[in-house]
Each structure stands twice: as structure tokens, then as C-alpha cells.
Design an enzyme around this catalytic site. Structure first.
Site, PDB file in Angstrom:
ATOM      1  N   SER A 137     -17.778 -15.858  45.610  1.00 23.61           N
ATOM      2  CA  SER A 137     -17.589 -14.390  45.198  1.00 23.61           C
ATOM      3  C   SER A 137     -16.597 -14.553  43.577  1.00 23.61           C
ATOM      4  CB  SER A 137     -16.481 -13.965  46.127  1.00 23.61           C
ATOM      5  OG  SER A 137     -15.850 -12.631  45.594  1.00 23.61           O
ATOM      6  N   TYR A 193      -8.877 -14.917  51.389  1.00 25.56           N
ATOM      7  CA  TYR A 193     -10.375 -14.733  51.041  1.00 25.56           C
ATOM      8  C   TYR A 193     -10.719 -15.467  49.707  1.00 25.56           C
ATOM      9  CZ  TYR A 193     -14.844 -12.449  49.882  1.00 25.56           C
ATOM     10  OH  TYR A 193     -16.246 -12.285  49.609  1.00 25.56           O
TER      11      TYR A 193
HETATM   12  N1  LIG Z   1     -19.698  -7.262  50.003  1.00 26.03           N
HETATM   13  C1  LIG Z   1     -19.168  -7.628  48.719  1.00 26.03           C
HETATM   14  O1  LIG Z   1     -18.791  -6.923  47.938  1.00 26.03           O
HETATM   15  C2  LIG Z   1     -19.201  -9.182  48.308  1.00 26.03           C
HETATM   16  C3  LIG Z   1     -18.833  -9.647  47.077  1.00 26.03           C
HETATM   17  C4  LIG Z   1     -18.895 -11.081  46.874  1.00 26.03           C
HETATM   18  C5  LIG Z   1     -19.299 -11.717  47.815  1.00 26.03           C
HETATM   19  N2  LIG Z   1     -19.745 -11.378  49.031  1.00 26.03           N
HETATM   20  C6  LIG Z   1     -20.031 -12.699  49.986  1.00 26.03           C
HETATM   21  O2  LIG Z   1     -21.312 -12.495  50.292  1.00 26.03           O
HETATM   22  C7  LIG Z   1     -21.667 -12.891  51.700  1.00 26.03           C
HETATM   23  C8  LIG Z   1     -22.382 -11.706  52.522  1.00 26.03           C
HETATM   24  O3  LIG Z   1     -21.439 -10.656  52.545  1.00 26.03           O
HETATM   25  P1  LIG Z   1     -22.067  -9.007  53.035  1.00 26.03           P
HETATM   26  O4  LIG Z   1     -21.052  -8.022  52.197  1.00 26.03           O
HETATM   27  O5  LIG Z   1     -23.372  -9.013  53.188  1.00 26.03           O
HETATM   28  O6  LIG Z   1     -20.976  -8.904  54.431  1.00 26.03           O
HETATM   29  P2  LIG Z   1     -21.349  -8.454  55.851  1.00 26.03           P
HETATM   30  O7  LIG Z   1     -22.267  -7.324  55.748  1.00 26.03           O
HETATM   31  O8  LIG Z   1     -20.077  -8.300  56.344  1.00 26.03           O
HETATM   32  O9  LIG Z   1     -22.240  -9.464  56.460  1.00 26.03           O
HETATM   33  C9  LIG Z   1     -21.613 -10.589  57.075  1.00 26.03           C
HETATM   34  C10 LIG Z   1     -22.430 -11.515  57.889  1.00 26.03           C
HETATM   35  O10 LIG Z   1     -21.551 -12.544  58.231  1.00 26.03           O
HETATM   36  C11 LIG Z   1     -21.823 -12.669  59.673  1.00 26.03           C
HETATM   37  N3  LIG Z   1     -20.583 -13.432  60.474  1.00 26.03           N
HETATM   38  C12 LIG Z   1     -19.165 -12.757  60.019  1.00 26.03           C
HETATM   39  N4  LIG Z   1     -18.288 -13.651  60.722  1.00 26.03           N
HETATM   40  C13 LIG Z   1     -18.980 -14.634  61.436  1.00 26.03           C
HETATM   41  C14 LIG Z   1     -18.664 -15.454  62.266  1.00 26.03           C
HETATM   42  N5  LIG Z   1     -17.684 -16.127  62.707  1.00 26.03           N
HETATM   43  N6  LIG Z   1     -19.934 -16.332  62.945  1.00 26.03           N
HETATM   44  C15 LIG Z   1     -21.113 -16.147  62.442  1.00 26.03           C
HETATM   45  N7  LIG Z   1     -21.528 -14.976  61.773  1.00 26.03           N
HETATM   46  C16 LIG Z   1     -20.476 -14.191  60.812  1.00 26.03           C
HETATM   47  C17 LIG Z   1     -21.785 -11.266  60.058  1.00 26.03           C
HETATM   48  O11 LIG Z   1     -22.470 -11.058  61.510  1.00 26.03           O
HETATM   49  P3  LIG Z   1     -21.265 -10.844  62.771  1.00 26.03           P
HETATM   50  O12 LIG Z   1     -20.097 -10.060  62.230  1.00 26.03           O
HETATM   51  O13 LIG Z   1     -22.240 -10.263  63.730  1.00 26.03           O
HETATM   52  O14 LIG Z   1     -21.153 -12.267  63.194  1.00 26.03           O
HETATM   53  C18 LIG Z   1     -22.889 -10.868  59.207  1.00 26.03           C
HETATM   54  O15 LIG Z   1     -24.254 -11.224  59.631  1.00 26.03           O
HETATM   55  C19 LIG Z   1     -20.429 -13.106  52.214  1.00 26.03           C
HETATM   56  O16 LIG Z   1     -20.060 -14.612  52.008  1.00 26.03           O
HETATM   57  C20 LIG Z   1     -19.546 -12.378  51.249  1.00 26.03           C
HETATM   58  O17 LIG Z   1     -18.137 -13.079  51.230  1.00 26.03           O
HETATM   59  C21 LIG Z   1     -19.544 -10.148  49.393  1.00 26.03           C
END
Ligand SMILES: NC(=O)c1ccc[n+]([C@@H]2O[C@H](COP(=O)([O-])OP(=O)(O)OC[C@H]3O[C@@H](n4cnc5c(N)ncnc54)[C@H](OP(=O)(O)O)[C@@H]3O)[C@@H](O)[C@H]2O)c1
Length: 248
Positions: free
Chosen positions: A145, A158
Site C-alpha cells: 500500500s 496497518y
Molecule cells: N482498498 C484500498 O483502498 C487498498 C489500498 C491499498 C492497498 N490495499 C490492499 O489491497 C489488498 C486487497 O484489499 P481490498 O480492498 O480488495 O480488501 P477487501 O475487499 O476487504 O478484501 C480482502 C480479502 O482478504 C480476505 N481476508 C481478510 N482477512 C483474512 C484472513 N484472516 N484469512 C483469509 N483471508 C482473509 C477477505 O476475505 P474474508 O474476509 O472472507 O476472509 C477478502 O477476500 C489488501 O492487501 C489491501 O491491504 C487496499
């Protein structure tokens, strides 16, 4: 002088957190490229199940908590039995944060570090050990990130996990000595369940302050992950920031 040939395109890719958001978009794209995918999350969404039903020979999905290391190891074993030797990993699963550090309990801090840093490293180790054991080659992509590079209130633990992964990524790239290419993609904020804590006003501000004039979308990140998984770029040990220029 050693002169390793280029690493071929990924053929069996593990995607953590492949059930929704960016992870689901990556799973879909990997399938579109003709590769096989082993994806897990705690809850299998209808969208992920649909992909598994549509491609039973190329997709394995399971409900696994990344912090359950026994289940994680079993999943990797099952994935190789079902799909063949794993040669790529996308460490995408993570949990977000929306609280000032002084309001976080030690337990909450530990939970974020376990899910976003310790467990991805455990998963990476499990995949790399299998690749190494058979003398294979591979690719690892960490989803980190911009929070690892700039300060954002409410995201202390985070940010620490994402910075930790970027640092681990660089050292791992050196340890793997070209046998495995290891890189990070560092997205800016994009709309997902994780970022849903941001209000409309905050999202508008982010878009307004983004030099490219718009917020990042998963569709902007997917082609970069695709390149790291499938192309011969010789990129190794790099953090590729995808944020419309917000961090410049
Ligand atoms: N959204 C943003 O603004 C943003 C910005 C920069 C970076 N990111 C990064 O991008 C990546 C994807 O984020 P996103 O925004 O797509 O998030 P999201 O929609 O919340 O998806 C997160 C995924 O991780 C899974 N997960 C969370 N905890 C888990 C656990 N304990 N065991 C197994 N699976 C788990 C969730 O499924 P379950 O909850 O069902 O387990 C879901 O499939 C992450 O690494 C995040 O840090 C996001």
C-alpha cells in the site's frame, strides 16, 4: 558467471483473499490468461464459487483463515494435488484499520500484524519451500500500500505491516537469487469493502488530490499484477506504486 534463463509465465497461482475486491479481480484475470488458481478467504463469496464452478479443472477454492497455519499448509498441499506444482503466489489478503493508534488495544495491533504480515510470510515460506524442493522457479507478488510510503491517520499498525512486507520482499528477492522473482504492488486508496470506512467526502478529496485526476481502481492494478506474474520483465525486488501519482 551464472546466467539463469528467464522465468516462464505462471501456471498455478495461489491468491490469498481471492473472494472479493482486488483479490477476486486478480483471480478472474489469472483465469483469463489460461492459468490455474488456488484461492482462499475465510468466506467463499458467490462470485468466487461461480468461477470455481465454471472452471472446475483450473480453480480450487477453500475457506481458510490465513492465520490458521495448519489449514494454510493443508490448502497448499491440496492445491498442488488438484492443480499441479504451484509456481506463483499473490499475497493479497489483509485487514484494514480505522482507529488512531492510541485507541488500539495491544490485541488489535497484534491481530493486524498477524493477518497482514506474519501470515503472509508463513504462506510465502510454504509456497517457496515447495518450489525449491522440486528445483523450480516462480514469482511472488506482495499487495502492499502507499501507506507504507506516506503517513495516513488511523492506519499505524496497518502501515507497519505493509512497510514490513515491502522490506521483506526486497530481502527475499535477494535470497531467492533469481530462482523466484519477488515484487510488491502498492496501490493507493480504491473503493472496496476495506476502504468503505472512508466517507464520500474523503473519497472525493482523494480523487481531487490525485494528479491523474481520478482514484485508483482494481482494473488499474490488475494489469500490473498480470505483468509480474506472466511477463519477462526482469523486475525483481521492486515496489510498484499505483496511485495516480498521489504519493509524488
Ligand atoms: N482498498 C484500498 O483502498 C487498498 C489500498 C491499498 C492497498 N490495499 C490492499 O489491497 C489488498 C486487497 O484489499 P481490498 O480492498 O480488495 O480488501 P477487501 O475487499 O476487504 O478484501 C480482502 C480479502 O482478504 C480476505 N481476508 C481478510 N482477512 C483474512 C484472513 N484472516 N484469512 C483469509 N483471508 C482473509 C477477505 O476475505 P474474508 O474476509 O472472507 O476472509 C477478502 O477476500 C489488501 O492487501 C489491501 O491491504 C487496499
Amino acid at each position: 558467471m551464472s546466467d539463469l534463463p528467464p522465468i516462464g509465465p505462471a501456471s498455478v497461482v495461489v491468491v490469498s483473499g481471492g473472494s472479493r475486491g482486488l483479490g477476486l479481480a486478480i483471480v478472474t484475470d489469472v483465469l483469463d490468461r489460461g492459468a490455474k488458481v488456488a484461492a482462499f478467504a475465510r468466506t467463499i463469496t458467490p462470485e468466487l464459487q461461480q468461477l470455481a464452478d465454471a472452471h472446475p479443472d483450473r480453480v480450487l477454492v477453500a475457506s481458510v483463515d490465513v492465520n490458521d497455519h495448519k489449514a494454510l499448509t493443508a490448502f497448499i498441499k491440496d492445491a498442488e494435488a488438484a492443480l499441479g506444482p504451484i509456481d506463483a503466489l499473490v499475497n493479497n489478503a489483509a485487514v484494514g484499520q480505522d482507529a488512531m493508534h492510541i485507541h488500539m488495544s495491544p490485541q488489535q495491533i497484534g491481530d493486524i500484524i498477524a493477518t497482514n504480515l506474519t501470515s503472509p510470510l508463513v504462506l510465502t515460506r510454504a509456497v517457496l519451500r515447495r518450489i525449491m524442493a522440486r528445483g523450480g522457479r516462480g514469482r511472488v507478488v506482495m499487495v502492499t500500500s502507499v501507506c507504507a510510503q506516506r503517513g495516513y491517520s488511523g492506519l499505524v499498525a496497518y502501515s507497519a505491516t505493509k512497510g514490513g512486507l515491502d522490506s521483506a520482499m526486497r530481502t527475499l528477492a535477494r535470497e531467492m537469487h533469481g530462482r523466484v522473482l519477488v515484487n510488491s504492488v502498492a496501490p493507493g486508496f480504491f473503493a472496496s469493502e476495506m476502504s468503505s470506512v472512508l466517507g464520500d467526502q474523503q473519497l472525493e478529496t482523494i480523487a481531487r488530490r490525485t494528479p491523474s485526476g481520478r482514484m485508483v481502481e482494481p482494473d488499474n492494478i490488475v494489469p500490473v499484477v498480470r505483468t509480474l506474474l506472466f511477463e519477462d520483465t526482469n523486475l525483481n525486488g521492486q515496489v510498484i506504486t499505483i496511485d495516480g501519482g498521489s504519493s509524488i
